[in-house]
Write a protein that holds these residues in place. Structure first.
Motif, mmCIF file in Angstrom:
data_model
loop_
_atom_site.group_PDB
_atom_site.id
_atom_site.type_symbol
_atom_site.label_atom_id
_atom_site.label_comp_id
_atom_site.label_asym_id
_atom_site.label_seq_id
_atom_site.Cartn_x
_atom_site.Cartn_y
_atom_site.Cartn_z
ATOM 1 N N SER A 160 0.802 -1.221 0.000
ATOM 2 C CA SER A 160 0.000 0.000 0.000
ATOM 3 C C SER A 160 0.836 1.272 0.000
ATOM 4 C CB SER A 160 -0.929 -0.004 1.216
ATOM 5 O OG SER A 160 -1.807 -1.092 1.142
ATOM 6 N N LYS A 161 2.144 1.130 -0.025
ATOM 7 C CA LYS A 161 3.016 2.302 -0.043
ATOM 8 C C LYS A 161 2.710 3.178 -1.258
ATOM 9 C CE LYS A 161 6.128 2.325 3.251
ATOM 10 N NZ LYS A 161 5.923 3.273 4.322
ATOM 11 N N ASN A 162 2.693 4.502 -1.047
ATOM 12 C CA ASN A 162 2.473 5.488 -2.109
ATOM 13 C C ASN A 162 1.136 5.303 -2.814
ATOM 14 O OD1 ASN A 162 5.024 6.752 -1.707
ATOM 15 N ND2 ASN A 162 5.963 5.022 -2.760
ATOM 16 N N THR A 163 0.116 4.930 -2.058
ATOM 17 C CA THR A 163 -1.237 4.766 -2.604
ATOM 18 C C THR A 163 -2.220 5.559 -1.749
ATOM 19 O OG1 THR A 163 -1.833 2.853 -1.237
ATOM 20 C CG2 THR A 163 -0.671 2.386 -3.310
ATOM 21 N N LEU A 164 -3.471 5.556 -2.159
ATOM 22 C CA LEU A 164 -4.523 6.193 -1.360
ATOM 23 C C LEU A 164 -4.600 5.549 0.021
ATOM 24 C CD1 LEU A 164 -6.893 8.214 -1.175
ATOM 25 C CD2 LEU A 164 -8.356 6.366 -2.008
ATOM 26 N N MET A 165 -4.377 4.249 0.084
ATOM 27 C CA MET A 165 -4.425 3.567 1.378
ATOM 28 C C MET A 165 -3.397 4.156 2.344
ATOM 29 S SD MET A 165 -5.180 -0.361 0.218
ATOM 30 C CE MET A 165 -5.162 -1.007 1.890
ATOM 31 N N GLU A 166 -2.209 4.440 1.870
ATOM 32 C CA GLU A 166 -1.200 5.052 2.733
ATOM 33 C C GLU A 166 -1.614 6.487 3.091
ATOM 34 O OE1 GLU A 166 3.558 5.225 3.008
ATOM 35 O OE2 GLU A 166 2.761 6.083 1.162
ATOM 36 N N THR A 167 -2.138 7.231 2.128
ATOM 37 C CA THR A 167 -2.567 8.609 2.373
ATOM 38 C C THR A 167 -3.608 8.679 3.482
ATOM 39 O OG1 THR A 167 -2.105 9.212 0.088
ATOM 40 C CG2 THR A 167 -3.623 10.646 1.300
#
Length: 141
Positions: A16-23
């Motif tokens: 999930s790095k650098n995705t909406l999930m991380e955001t």
């Protein structure tokens, strides 16, 4: 050698790095053969202007956990998953803490999947109920 549950969760969250999930600080915290559970902190980053959880953030959590549930049960070398439709009925407001989304399959077909996603707060109160349909498509060779 089979990976431990902790290692599988660690790898899932690394994806999930650098995705909406991380955001949105969405973290996958548990899974079984039939379910996947994630959590998201309710902070001002995901509030509406009046200080309560934004329904769009809740829908993003639901779609993330549902799509990820469909994804982990396929051969990712040959197929990919996309969301087709999501519905969300918001039942209760939340101002702080964590919300939890638990996705379970209503239908797990080869091509289409239908998931029920229950979003609850830390006291297990139902916040939203969502339905997500996904499609599994072959990758082009």
């Amino acid at each position: 050698m089979q990976m431990s549950k902790d290692e599988l969760l660690r790898r899932a969250n690394l994806a999930s790095k650098n995705t909406l999930m991380e955001t949105l600080d969405i973290e996958i915290i548990d899974f079984t053969d039939e379910t996947l559970t994630a959590r998201m902190p309710v902070t001002p980053r995901v509030h509406q202007p009046d200080g309560v959880l934004h329904g769009g953030a809740t829908a993003a959590l639901a779609e993330s956990v549902g799509s990820f549930a469909s994804h982990i049960f396929i051969n990712t070398e040959e197929f990919f998953v996309r969301g087709l439709e999501i519905t969300a009925n918001h039942l209760k407001s939340v101002k702080e803490g964590y919300i939890y989304a638990k996705a379970s399959f209503l239908h797990r077909g080869r091509t289409t999947q239908l998931l029920d996603i229950r979003v609850t707060d830390e006291a297990d109160n139902l916040i939203s109920i969502c339905r997500l349909s996904t499609i599994t498509l072959p990758k082009k060779k």
